[in-house]
Design a protein around this motif. Structure first.
Motif, short mmCIF file in Angstrom:
data_model
loop_
_atom_site.label_atom_id
_atom_site.label_comp_id
_atom_site.label_asym_id
_atom_site.label_seq_id
_atom_site.Cartn_x
_atom_site.Cartn_y
_atom_site.Cartn_z
N MET A 28 -3.99 2.88 8.15
CA MET A 28 -2.67 2.52 8.79
C MET A 28 -2.46 0.98 8.80
O MET A 28 -1.19 0.48 8.52
N GLN A 29 -3.42 0.06 8.75
CA GLN A 29 -3.26 -1.26 8.48
C GLN A 29 -2.67 -1.39 7.18
O GLN A 29 -1.92 -2.09 6.74
N TRP A 30 -3.26 -0.67 6.01
CA TRP A 30 -2.63 -0.95 4.69
C TRP A 30 -1.19 -0.83 4.75
O TRP A 30 -0.63 -1.27 4.04
N GLY A 31 -0.93 0.40 5.51
CA GLY A 31 0.51 1.05 5.56
C GLY A 31 1.35 -0.16 5.99
O GLY A 31 2.71 -0.39 5.55
N GLN A 32 0.93 -0.84 7.19
CA GLN A 32 1.61 -2.08 7.95
C GLN A 32 2.12 -3.02 7.04
O GLN A 32 2.82 -3.77 7.10
N ARG A 33 1.15 -3.27 5.97
CA ARG A 33 1.09 -4.29 4.98
C ARG A 33 2.02 -4.15 4.07
O ARG A 33 2.59 -5.29 3.06
N LEU A 34 2.56 -2.88 3.85
CA LEU A 34 3.40 -2.57 2.74
C LEU A 34 4.82 -3.32 3.02
O LEU A 34 5.43 -3.06 4.05
N PRO A 35 5.32 -4.04 1.96
CA PRO A 35 6.53 -4.59 2.27
C PRO A 35 7.56 -3.67 2.22
O PRO A 35 7.61 -2.68 1.61
N GLU A 36 8.48 -3.82 3.29
CA GLU A 36 9.64 -2.74 3.41
C GLU A 36 10.67 -3.05 2.36
O GLU A 36 10.95 -3.96 1.91
N LEU A 37 11.00 -1.83 1.66
CA LEU A 37 12.08 -1.99 0.60
C LEU A 37 13.49 -2.28 1.53
O LEU A 37 13.73 -1.72 2.38
N SER A 38 14.36 -2.86 0.46
CA SER A 38 15.64 -3.10 1.14
C SER A 38 16.41 -1.69 1.21
O SER A 38 15.93 -0.90 0.39
N ASP A 39 17.40 -1.57 1.95
CA ASP A 39 18.15 -0.44 1.85
C ASP A 39 18.89 -0.17 0.59
O ASP A 39 19.06 1.05 0.25
N GLN A 49 11.03 12.87 -5.75
CA GLN A 49 11.01 14.33 -5.44
C GLN A 49 9.72 15.07 -5.28
O GLN A 49 8.76 14.61 -6.16
N GLY A 50 9.56 16.03 -4.55
CA GLY A 50 8.18 16.66 -4.48
C GLY A 50 7.18 15.98 -3.35
O GLY A 50 6.01 16.34 -3.20
N CYS A 51 7.88 15.17 -2.45
CA CYS A 51 7.32 14.60 -1.36
C CYS A 51 7.99 15.32 -0.23
O CYS A 51 8.97 15.30 -0.02
N GLU A 52 6.92 15.79 0.97
CA GLU A 52 7.75 16.23 2.19
C GLU A 52 7.94 15.17 2.83
O GLU A 52 9.12 15.45 3.56
N SER A 53 7.33 14.02 2.92
CA SER A 53 8.20 12.83 3.55
C SER A 53 9.13 12.07 2.51
O SER A 53 8.98 12.34 1.38
N GLN A 54 9.92 11.34 3.24
CA GLN A 54 10.84 10.45 2.52
C GLN A 54 10.01 9.44 1.69
O GLN A 54 9.33 8.69 2.64
N VAL A 55 10.08 9.44 0.37
CA VAL A 55 9.15 8.13 -0.26
C VAL A 55 10.28 7.63 -1.45
O VAL A 55 11.02 8.47 -2.08
N TRP A 56 10.22 6.24 -1.28
CA TRP A 56 11.28 5.78 -2.37
C TRP A 56 10.46 4.83 -3.35
O TRP A 56 9.44 4.40 -2.72
N LEU A 57 10.83 4.56 -4.45
CA LEU A 57 9.66 4.07 -5.51
C LEU A 57 10.62 3.09 -6.18
O LEU A 57 11.67 3.71 -6.86
N VAL A 58 10.37 1.85 -6.60
CA VAL A 58 11.16 1.27 -7.44
C VAL A 58 10.04 0.49 -8.35
O VAL A 58 8.75 0.20 -7.90
N ALA A 69 7.03 -1.20 -6.08
CA ALA A 69 6.99 -1.09 -4.51
C ALA A 69 7.59 0.19 -4.10
O ALA A 69 8.42 0.91 -4.99
N ALA A 70 7.02 0.75 -3.04
CA ALA A 70 7.45 1.72 -2.48
C ALA A 70 7.62 1.74 -0.88
O ALA A 70 7.05 0.73 -0.40
N SER A 71 8.20 2.80 -0.39
CA SER A 71 8.30 2.92 1.03
C SER A 71 8.22 4.29 1.32
O SER A 71 8.62 5.13 0.74
N SER A 72 7.75 4.58 2.86
CA SER A 72 7.92 5.98 3.15
C SER A 72 8.40 5.91 4.92
O SER A 72 7.91 4.88 5.36
#
Length: 135
Positions: A28-39, A49-58, A69-72
């Motif tokens: 969870m701490q690693w997840g909190q350190r993940l920089p937020e992607l811009s809108d 595609q292929g993730c149950e959760s929303q995941v974005w990747l650049v 960089a990615a976010s979920s």
């Protein structure tokens, strides 16, 4: 293959965990350190595609090395993605093709916690990284 510095740091921090609760907290701490992607980066085109959760990747190639960089929207997934990014950021296109996701999470002691759907999702993220790298 030598691990990126961030990946080495991840391995060392997870090595000291005595049980699953400590690993979960660290995840969870690693997840909190993940920089937020811009809108602007959270578009249908960057959604994996292929993730149950929303995941974005650049991703971006800088001097022959990839920086992703990615976010979920899911906390646990954010942690897993942060650890995947630690493993792949700074790699060349060729090195990226050789990353073994199950082996990486096994080294971290997290493989038992990867449900089939999470495992498939992480593989989808890596697949998307490889597609970006080969595009």
């Amino acid at each position: 293959m030598t691990l990126p510095q961030e990946a080495q740091a991840a391995l060392e921090s997870f090595e000291h965990c005595s049980g699953w609760e400590q690993r979960a907290r660290l995840l969870m701490q690693w997840g909190q350190r993940l920089p937020e992607l811009s809108d602007a980066d959270k578009t249908e085109a960057t959604r994996v595609q292929g993730c149950e959760s929303q995941v974005w990747l650049v991703g971006e190639l800088k001097d022959g090395h990839w920086q992703f960089a990615a976010s979920s929207d899911a906390r646990l997934i954010r942690g897993l993605i942060a650890l995947l990014l630690a493993r792949v950021n700074g790699l060349s296109t060729e090195q990226l093709q050789q990353v073994d996701v199950p082996d990486w999470f096994n080294q971290l002691g997290l493989s038992r916690q990867l449900s089939p759907s999470r495992s498939n999702g992480l593989n989808a993220v890596l697949q998307r990284m490889r597609e970006l790298a080969l595009a």
